[in-house]
Write an enzyme that holds these catalytic residues in place. Structure first.
Site, mmCIF file in Angstrom:
data_model
loop_
_atom_site.group_PDB
_atom_site.id
_atom_site.type_symbol
_atom_site.label_atom_id
_atom_site.label_comp_id
_atom_site.label_asym_id
_atom_site.label_seq_id
_atom_site.Cartn_x
_atom_site.Cartn_y
_atom_site.Cartn_z
ATOM 1 N N GLU A 65 71.780 49.514 67.258
ATOM 2 C CA GLU A 65 71.991 50.870 67.895
ATOM 3 C C GLU A 65 72.859 50.668 69.030
ATOM 4 O OE1 GLU A 65 68.533 52.693 69.090
ATOM 5 O OE2 GLU A 65 69.336 54.855 68.331
ATOM 6 N N LYS A 139 71.834 59.725 63.060
ATOM 7 C CA LYS A 139 70.139 59.655 63.071
ATOM 8 C C LYS A 139 69.671 60.916 62.909
ATOM 9 C CE LYS A 139 67.312 57.659 66.718
ATOM 10 N NZ LYS A 139 67.412 57.130 68.024
ATOM 11 N N CYS A 180 66.971 53.436 64.281
ATOM 12 C CA CYS A 180 65.910 53.262 65.210
ATOM 13 C C CYS A 180 64.630 54.162 64.953
ATOM 14 C CB CYS A 180 66.545 53.424 66.605
ATOM 15 S SG CYS A 180 65.390 52.597 67.956
HETATM 16 O O1 LIG Z 1 60.419 54.630 68.116
HETATM 17 C C1 LIG Z 1 60.425 54.005 69.171
HETATM 18 O O2 LIG Z 1 59.440 53.524 69.775
HETATM 19 C C2 LIG Z 1 61.616 53.635 69.625
HETATM 20 C C3 LIG Z 1 62.823 54.580 69.260
HETATM 21 C C4 LIG Z 1 64.143 54.368 69.902
HETATM 22 O O3 LIG Z 1 64.181 53.657 70.903
HETATM 23 C C5 LIG Z 1 65.301 54.996 69.541
HETATM 24 O O4 LIG Z 1 65.324 55.750 68.248
HETATM 25 O O5 LIG Z 1 66.182 55.019 69.973
#
Ligand SMILES: O=C(O)CCC(=O)C(=O)O
Length: 307
Positions: A65, A139, A180
């Site tokens: 990411e 996303k 993510c």
């Molecule tokens: O869900 C999480 O704990 C981290 C998610 C995250 O870092 C993101 O979505 O960029």
């Protein structure tokens, strides 16, 4: 109180037969990259890692990411690229396209900040072996969390959420994409399984608070519940950076098993995917046949509205 649930109103077609991809056994490369504030360096660096993974036999390469920019709301507008405006406006995706074409591999290009009109997205581009952009996943679930004293982040300060789940047919199978925080929403993974995905790729950048507890747990849960492969790819940790990533890029098999993983330093993981394992595990544990669709259903909005 009497239930108002009427299965016939919430009918979702049964899970698709798994499609037959051109190849069913191949190597995947997960490039856990260090990311700096120098975008040009990040692009050159990512290209070298993709080339190394391909040299080691990877037919599918996955990036982290936000690999071309620091992970921060201040950086997203500065590093964002207009992907649809062509290669000059998007040097990061131009590199991915060229690498996919020259190396004849499929690339799930992690994510970069995307500018589209006056909006910014966290976007993953998927390139086919001919270098064509097959799909773009923006996303869907923005990372807005507040754990006082630990981590507060609000992607929605700068980013807009995507509106579309993404499943793409490639030379290396049908792939569902999440970025993510998207991994936390099991319905998305169920939807991808119902649409016949063999593999879900989640470029991600978990942190030092949620990473140790949740990162592997979520990946294994998505894989074992849906009996498919899950691949994740994170940036390497920069302990002095503004956002300290957990790392630990991983490949999980359809029995929930960790097939390959790493710690937090830069690494290129090469591991094998064999889709016959999906059939095997679905025969061993025939969850799809045993599901009580008469009592509960996942509604696929897109398919329901197009019926
Ligand atoms: O869900 C999480 O704990 C981290 C998610 C995250 O870092 C993101 O979505 O960029």
């Amino acid at each position: 109180m009497a239930s108002t649930f009427k299965p016939e109103q919430a009918r979702v077609p049964p899970a698709l037969q798994l499609p037959s991809p051109p190849i069913t056994k191949f190597k995947i490369g997960l490039c856990q990259l260090s990311v700096t504030a120098d975008k040009e360096r990040n692009i050159v660096h990512a290209r070298a890692a993709i080339e190394e993974a391909a040299e080691k036999g990877a037919k599918l390469v996955v990036l982290p990411e936000i690999w071309n920019s620091p992970y921060s709301n201040d950086s997203f507008p500065i590093y964002a690229e207009d992907i649809d405006a062509g290669p000059d406006a998007s040097p990061s995706t131009a590199m991915l396209s060229e690498a996919a074409r020259l190396l004849k591999i499929t690339i799930v290009g992690g994510s970069i900040p995307e500018r589209s009109g006056d909006k910014l997205y966290n976007t993953c581009c998927i390139f086919d072996t001919d270098g064509k952009l097959k799909a773009k996943h923006r996303k869907i679930h923005l990372f807005d969390i507040d754990i006082p004293g630990k981590i507060t982040f609000k992607e929605s300060q700068t980013l807009t959420a995507g509106e579309t789940p993404t499943v793409v047919d490639t030379e290396v199978g049908r792939i569902g994409i999440g970025i993510c925080y998207d991994i936390r929403f099991q319905e998305l993974a169920m939807l991808y399984a119902a649409r016949g995905a063999h593999l879900i790729c989640y470029p991600g950048a978990f942190n030092m608070t949620t990473g140790p507890l949740h990162w592997e747990l979520l990946q294994r849960a998505r894989a074992v519940d849906n009996q498919l492969y899950v691949a994740t790819c994170a940036p390497a940790r920069d302990a002095g950076g503004g956002y300290v990533a957990w790392g630990h890029s991983t490949l999980i098999g359809p029995f929930g098993e960790v097939l390959a993983t790493t710690e937090h330093d830069e690494a290129i993981i090469i591991s094998e995917i064999d889709y016959s394992q999906i059939d095997l595990r679905r025969t061993n544990l025939p969850l799809e046949k045993q599901r009580r669709g008469d009592l509960y259903q996942l509604v696929d909005v897109q398919r329901s509205s197009s019926q």
